[in-house]
Scaffold this motif. Sequence first.
Motif, mmCIF file in Angstrom:
data_model
loop_
_atom_site.group_PDB
_atom_site.id
_atom_site.type_symbol
_atom_site.label_atom_id
_atom_site.label_comp_id
_atom_site.label_asym_id
_atom_site.label_seq_id
_atom_site.Cartn_x
_atom_site.Cartn_y
_atom_site.Cartn_z
ATOM 1 N N TYR A 107 0.780 -1.277 -0.225
ATOM 2 C CA TYR A 107 0.093 0.084 -0.376
ATOM 3 C C TYR A 107 0.640 1.549 0.532
ATOM 4 O O TYR A 107 1.993 1.311 0.893
ATOM 5 C CB TYR A 107 -0.879 -0.097 1.037
ATOM 6 C CG TYR A 107 -1.940 1.373 1.172
ATOM 7 C CD1 TYR A 107 -2.703 1.454 0.179
ATOM 8 C CD2 TYR A 107 -1.205 2.050 2.411
ATOM 9 C CE1 TYR A 107 -3.627 2.466 0.108
ATOM 10 C CE2 TYR A 107 -2.266 3.005 1.874
ATOM 11 C CZ TYR A 107 -3.370 3.402 0.896
ATOM 12 O OH TYR A 107 -3.856 4.907 1.699
ATOM 13 N N GLU A 158 4.770 0.736 0.615
ATOM 14 C CA GLU A 158 4.988 -0.266 1.049
ATOM 15 C C GLU A 158 3.962 -1.683 1.777
ATOM 16 O O GLU A 158 3.176 -1.856 0.969
ATOM 17 C CB GLU A 158 5.229 0.582 3.056
ATOM 18 C CG GLU A 158 5.654 1.396 3.415
ATOM 19 C CD GLU A 158 5.728 2.736 4.577
ATOM 20 O OE1 GLU A 158 6.211 1.860 5.627
ATOM 21 O OE2 GLU A 158 4.445 3.400 4.587
ATOM 22 N N VAL A 218 2.032 -3.197 4.374
ATOM 23 C CA VAL A 218 1.789 -2.966 5.069
ATOM 24 C C VAL A 218 1.564 -4.709 6.026
ATOM 25 O O VAL A 218 1.153 -4.238 7.147
ATOM 26 C CB VAL A 218 0.658 -2.754 5.016
ATOM 27 C CG1 VAL A 218 0.845 -1.281 4.966
ATOM 28 C CG2 VAL A 218 -0.241 -3.290 4.063
ATOM 29 N N GLY A 219 1.578 -4.993 6.200
ATOM 30 C CA GLY A 219 1.348 -6.796 6.508
ATOM 31 C C GLY A 219 1.985 -8.355 5.807
ATOM 32 O O GLY A 219 1.592 -8.155 4.784
ATOM 33 N N MET A 258 -6.097 -4.088 5.118
ATOM 34 C CA MET A 258 -4.704 -3.923 4.568
ATOM 35 C C MET A 258 -4.524 -3.675 2.919
ATOM 36 O O MET A 258 -3.599 -2.554 2.753
ATOM 37 C CB MET A 258 -3.277 -5.095 4.645
ATOM 38 C CG MET A 258 -3.418 -5.601 5.940
ATOM 39 S SD MET A 258 -2.376 -6.887 6.005
ATOM 40 C CE MET A 258 -2.850 -8.071 5.869
ATOM 41 N N GLY A 284 -5.246 0.297 3.433
ATOM 42 C CA GLY A 284 -3.459 1.135 3.767
ATOM 43 C C GLY A 284 -4.411 0.802 6.008
ATOM 44 O O GLY A 284 -2.932 0.976 6.515
ATOM 45 N N VAL A 285 -5.290 -0.807 6.435
ATOM 46 C CA VAL A 285 -5.141 -0.387 7.799
ATOM 47 C C VAL A 285 -3.648 -1.655 8.045
ATOM 48 O O VAL A 285 -3.569 -2.407 7.418
ATOM 49 C CB VAL A 285 -6.006 -0.859 7.978
ATOM 50 C CG1 VAL A 285 -6.352 -0.841 9.813
ATOM 51 C CG2 VAL A 285 -7.044 -0.443 7.843
ATOM 52 N N ARG A 286 -2.650 -1.044 9.104
ATOM 53 C CA ARG A 286 -1.571 -2.309 9.303
ATOM 54 C C ARG A 286 -2.111 -3.080 10.166
ATOM 55 O O ARG A 286 -2.962 -3.093 10.749
ATOM 56 C CB ARG A 286 -0.045 -1.682 10.150
ATOM 57 C CG ARG A 286 0.280 -0.224 9.002
ATOM 58 C CD ARG A 286 1.098 0.232 9.447
ATOM 59 N NE ARG A 286 1.624 1.701 8.467
ATOM 60 C CZ ARG A 286 2.538 0.764 7.358
ATOM 61 N NH1 ARG A 286 3.539 -0.249 7.486
ATOM 62 N NH2 ARG A 286 3.333 2.052 6.796
ATOM 63 N N ALA A 287 -1.793 -4.263 9.987
ATOM 64 C CA ALA A 287 -1.792 -5.021 10.444
ATOM 65 C C ALA A 287 -1.258 -5.643 11.614
ATOM 66 O O ALA A 287 -0.240 -5.078 11.573
ATOM 67 C CB ALA A 287 -1.452 -6.525 9.679
#
Lengths: 308, 494
Positions: B465, B468, B470-471, B488, B491-494
């Motif tokens: 994302y 990068e 992100v998880g 993810m 854009g929500v990080r794990a």
Amino acid sequence: MNIEGLITASVRLGTPLLFATLGEIITERAGVLNLGLEGLMLVGALSGFATSYMTGNVWLAFIVALIAGGLFALIHAFMSITLRVNQVVSGLALTMLGSGISGVLGKAFVGKPAAKFNDIYIPGLSNIPVLGAFFKMDAIVYLGYILVPVLYIIIFKTKLGLTLRAVGEEPSAADSRGINVFLVRYIAKGCGGALTAAGGAYLSLAATSMWIENMSAGRGWIAVALVIFSAWEPFKALVGSYLFGFVMSLQLRLQAMGVAHVSANILLMLPYLITVLTMILFSFNKNFRNRVGAPSALSVPYSREEKM
Amino acid sequence: MKTLLRVKGIVKRFPGVLALNGVNFELQEGEVHTLLGENGAGKTTLMNVIFGLYKPDEGEIEIMGKKVQIKSPHDALKYGIGMVQQHFTLVPSFSVAENVILGLPGENLQDAVKRIRDISNTYGLDVDPNAKIWQLSVGERQRVEIIKLLYIGARVVILDEPTAVLTPQETKALFKAIRKMKENGTGIIFISHKLNEVMEISDRVTVMKKGKVVGTVKRGEFDQRKLASMMVGREVVMEVEREKAKPGEVVLKVDNVTAKSDKGHSALNGISLEVRAGEILGIAGVAGNGQRELAEIIYGLREVESGKVELLGEDITNKDVLYRILKGISYIPQDRKGVALSPNLSVAENLHLKRQTKGFFYNHDKVYKRAQELIKKYNIKTPSPDVAVKYLSGGNMQKVVIAREFELKPKLIIAVHPTRGLDVASMEFVYRSLIKARDEGAAVLLLAGELYEIFNLSDRVGVIYEGEIVGYTTPDPTPENIEKIGLMMAGVRA
Ligand SMILES: Nc1ncnc2c1ncn2[C@@H]1O[C@H](COP(=O)(O)OP(=O)(O)O)[C@@H](O)[C@H]1O
Ligand SMILES: [Mg+2]
């Protein structure tokens, strides 16, 4: 060396280049590359001269040159658009054909005098100090003045121009909108050829009143470079043509004064050099590169069924 | 309901190919009639015949029950047929409005801008009429193509694989517009490979195979399985079997790399990842989040601004592409025709391209012979090794790429959207090839847009994302895991 004299010489020497360049701009805007300008100019010069010699009517001569150029260009159109021959090769063939034909048929006219366009002083304008020089010219020069804005408007401000440019940029887009790509290219070739031939006719009907074998003397090639220099725009073509007319007049003057013997070849090289330099400078500017440049489909024959 | 269009017994031959072999097809008012078929089945050719781009060798076309001759797009437009071709037909240096009024007599630009805005609003096709085409994204360009057709009030709208280039969101918007067109009585011919989309939007589906119609089925009569089996003529098991991975040493290490996109924006923002020998790391993500740039910095096609790329412990950050090839990196790029293959060179030459042979001359006989072997081994369908590669179907082009790359016995394979635009059979081939390479000890980095592809192939899944990772997660297609990946990807990080 007075300024008025310089203006006069630059414009007179620049006018054949201007017509040839404008003609090629139209052709290339439609996506066809014609390297046969030299041949077209010679055909224009001879057909114009012959008509003027036989009838004494310079306007008729000029029109005959236009028609001859248009028809001669259609040979190239047939080769490059219909037969889809490599356009560099067919252009070179046109140049050779033009200089050959005019050389043979022109033998009869060598050394003979004919009628010539006279200068017309435009009342009022020609009295302006210095700049008045621009208005003490012959009719063809004035035609050039008018042609530049007219072509600019046609190419950039009308639907006709939109069609022309679309055909040169993305023929498949034009085709998918029902535009006849082949017809547009043929017409552009015909008109462009006529204008280029007019540049040649200027040499034998206005600049001089005689026929000399190969009298275009490389101007067709200079025009090819000027098209690139002008970024396919009429106003820049005007600037480029007159600028080069200026360079040529300097050369003549320097020779006449016996100051220096600058080789004609070096001067002939100048427009190419200038073109290369401009292109290098332009290529540094990304924005410019995106917007201006050769029509994308230049020298690519169009075909629906042939896979890219 | 009226029948807008009917074609009967269309035959179209190309040198060496019978592209259409007696095809019948019809379209009614207000319906979405999907054309489904493997690559090379003849879908585009049929549409090109209807739009007047190709001249059929045999067959008839009827519009509203009347027999007509369609000799050019000009004729087609006259009969209300419009087509969005796979390769867009827009002039890049023109504005949207200029492209729309191109070829239409008596239109002026100001009025056109207004009407385009109206159409945009009505159909939810968001685009700025004054923008230049070259400034627009692929999705926006497609909207312009559709607006071009709506502008002239086309009754028959042909969309040739419109969703191949779209993000899921854009596809949704497209479907909305299609539904709106249906309401107005427009008939739509929709071409796609993606069965879930076909299920969602079609009223009827006609399946084509090798230039012939296999059959036509109505809504309610088909499901994904049935369509897939009609397409390939047998039940496809898209679940590719594979053993558990046995990861070995670290082959690729990307350490905190930043890089810019073509447009000069930052595309990679300190990305780090590792891929081991014998494993496939799948990277999921919405298109345009740095996938292409990631592949390019590893292969050496893009400059790294900061950070490090290591291959088997060696720092290769500043090495050129040739060095990396020699060290065992293979690349299956997204762009088959431009980057992976040289379209005008023959199949044999393309297969030979990356091989390092001694001496100055190149031995045609040897290259030809070897090509024959590879064509057999990889089951590449081509009339001869001397045919220009551009004449092959997408699936066979990809086979050429895979044959060339995998014969180099790479240590690391970077695959970007390796099955995009491919039919089911070619897809399966690509899957098997990648798994085989893995089992032979290669490290594989897979960048794909389709989640099922990621699930099918990967041993580990990372999500990219905004340049990068992100998880990471496992490749389990459970609802919880899919939701996790979805978050993810947003854009929500794990
Ligand atoms: N212009 C062309 N010249 C030669 N062969 C072509 C041309 N267009 C299509 N073909 C061939 O016709 C067949 C059908 O192609 P196409 O209609 O593009 O398939 P699809 O759209 O279903 O993937 C293929 O074998 C393809 O190579
Ligand atoms: Mg197709």
